[in-house]
Design an enzyme around this catalytic site. Structure first.
Site, PDB file in Angstrom:
ATOM      1  N   LYS A 173       0.844  -1.207   0.000  1.00 15.97           N
ATOM      2  CA  LYS A 173       0.000   0.000   0.000  1.00 15.97           C
ATOM      3  C   LYS A 173       0.873   1.249   0.000  1.00 15.97           C
ATOM      4  O   LYS A 173       1.734   1.413   0.851  1.00 15.97           O
ATOM      5  CB  LYS A 173      -0.916  -0.005   1.223  1.00 15.97           C
ATOM      6  N   THR A 204      -8.416   8.575   9.217  1.00 21.50           N
ATOM      7  CA  THR A 204      -8.000   7.364   8.505  1.00 21.50           C
ATOM      8  C   THR A 204      -7.739   6.208   9.477  1.00 21.50           C
ATOM      9  O   THR A 204      -7.007   5.283   9.155  1.00 21.50           O
ATOM     10  CB  THR A 204      -6.718   7.634   7.691  1.00 21.50           C
ATOM     11  N   GLY A 206      -8.125   2.868  10.937  1.00 22.32           N
ATOM     12  CA  GLY A 206      -8.716   1.606  10.477  1.00 22.32           C
ATOM     13  C   GLY A 206      -8.741   1.398   8.969  1.00 22.32           C
ATOM     14  O   GLY A 206      -9.375   0.451   8.499  1.00 22.32           O
ATOM     15  N   THR A 207      -8.042   2.237   8.214  1.00 23.48           N
ATOM     16  CA  THR A 207      -8.087   2.072   6.745  1.00 23.48           C
ATOM     17  C   THR A 207      -7.489   0.733   6.311  1.00 23.48           C
ATOM     18  O   THR A 207      -8.022   0.061   5.436  1.00 23.48           O
ATOM     19  CB  THR A 207      -7.356   3.213   6.015  1.00 23.48           C
ATOM     20  N   GLY A 208      -6.367   0.371   6.931  1.00 27.62           N
ATOM     21  CA  GLY A 208      -5.714  -0.891   6.554  1.00 27.62           C
ATOM     22  C   GLY A 208      -6.598  -2.087   6.887  1.00 27.62           C
ATOM     23  O   GLY A 208      -6.718  -3.024   6.092  1.00 27.62           O
ATOM     24  N   CYS A 209      -7.225  -2.045   8.073  1.00 26.89           N
ATOM     25  CA  CYS A 209      -8.110  -3.146   8.501  1.00 26.89           C
ATOM     26  C   CYS A 209      -9.296  -3.259   7.543  1.00 26.89           C
ATOM     27  O   CYS A 209      -9.670  -4.355   7.110  1.00 26.89           O
ATOM     28  CB  CYS A 209      -8.647  -2.883   9.913  1.00 26.89           C
TER      29      CYS A 209
END
Ligand SMILES: Nc1ncnc2c1ncn2[C@@H]1O[C@H](COP(=O)(O)OP(=O)(O)O)[C@@H](O)[C@H]1O
Ligand SMILES: Cc1ncc(COP(=O)(O)O)c(N)n1
Length: 269
Positions: A173, A204, A206-209
């Protein structure tokens, strides 16, 4: 209905971890289940404390689900300790579920370690080879490869290096580099740049989760990998565009079923 299981930590603030994963599963049209590895006392500003869940009950949560219910995809997030990495890896080897998406969560946005440094080697040696897809951000990929990543060429080299550690595919990412957030997918043969549009917001958390769970949901629905990633990228963009001004720190993304449906992205197969 297709199903997905998250193996991750609980975020009391509801924006990341298990809570984000279950919301993302629901919004992406699959039945969600959870194995909790650790409880974080967390809000939009900070992680106050972490309690790891005892290993026997981590193991029992996994076996309770997999002995009884069909699991079409597994998403792995915060693993916290070396012991947890080992137990989860052992159970995955035993049950052999398909579609394992590994988000190698290491440090929270506020700088709190969500994976102990001693657990890094176990994550790399035991967990990476089991993953259908690993989804590191730039700092996580820098730790895994032990080199700095500043350019698109660096991203390509890092993908090749991470792929050699065993996962079937890598989604690196690019959100942490300057400019538009472009992600790079590498399946061992080809590279695919997944274009993005930067939303200027501090919300942002929790974007990865959210992204990794949306990919897991899409794989559960039998989408091919590239389509699963592209559709999930559209979903995270909408979730960030509609992120919520909650709390005093990094607010959460919004799992907005209606808007998702309106945009023609909601599909339950
Ligand atoms: N401000 C932003 N605007 C649009 N997309 C973003 C933004 N920040 C992150 N993304 C995208 O969201 C996804 C997850 O973000 P990232 O911040 O890289 O993960 P992590 O939460 O693991 O640090 C990636 O696809 C990234 O490109
Ligand atoms: C329990 C838990 N798991 C993961 C994250 C990472 O969150 P982010 O997606 O913002 O990097 C978090 N803050 N807390």
């Amino acid at each position: 209905m297709k199903t997905a299981l998250t193996i991750a930590g609980s975020d009391s603030g509801g924006g990341a971890g298990i809570q984000a994963d279950l919301k993302s599963f629901a919004a992406n049209g699959v039945y969600g289940m959870s194995v909790i590895t650790a409880i974080t006392a967390q809000n939009t500003v900070e992680v106050r404390s972490v309690q790891d869940i005892d290993l026997p009950i981590v193991k029992d949560q996994i076996s309770a689900v997999l002995d009884d219910i069909q699991v079409d995809a597994v998403k792995i997030g915060m693993l916290s300790s070396e012991g947890t990495v080992e137990v989860v890896a052992k159970e995955l080897i035993h049950y052999q579920p398909r579609n394992i998406v590994l988000d190698p969560v290491m440090i929270s946005k506020g700088g709190h370690h969500l994976l102990r440094e001693q657990a890094m080697e176990a994550l790399i040696l035991k967990m990476l080879p089991l993953a259908t897809l690993i989804t590191p951000n730039i700092p996580e990929a820098e730790v895994i490869t032990n080199r700095s990543i500043k350019t698109k060429e660096d991203m390509k080299a890092a993908c090749i290096e991470i792929h050699a550690l065993g996962p079937a595919a890598v989604l690196l990412k690019g959100g942490h580099l300057e400019g538009e957030p472009e992600d790079l997918l590498y399946d061992g043969n080809d590279f695919y740049w997944i274009a993005g549009k930067r939303i200027h917001t501090k919300n942002t958390h929790g974007t990865g989760c959210t992204l990794s769970s949306a990919i897991a949901a899409n794989l559960a629905k039998d989408m091919p990998l590239l389509e699963a990633v592209k559709e999930a990228k559209k979903y995270i963009l909408i979730a960030i565009e509609n992120s919520l001004e909650l709390g005093n720190g990094h607010g959460p993304t919004h799992h907005f079923y209606d808007l998702y449906e309106k945009a023609g992205l909601y599909r339950s197969r």
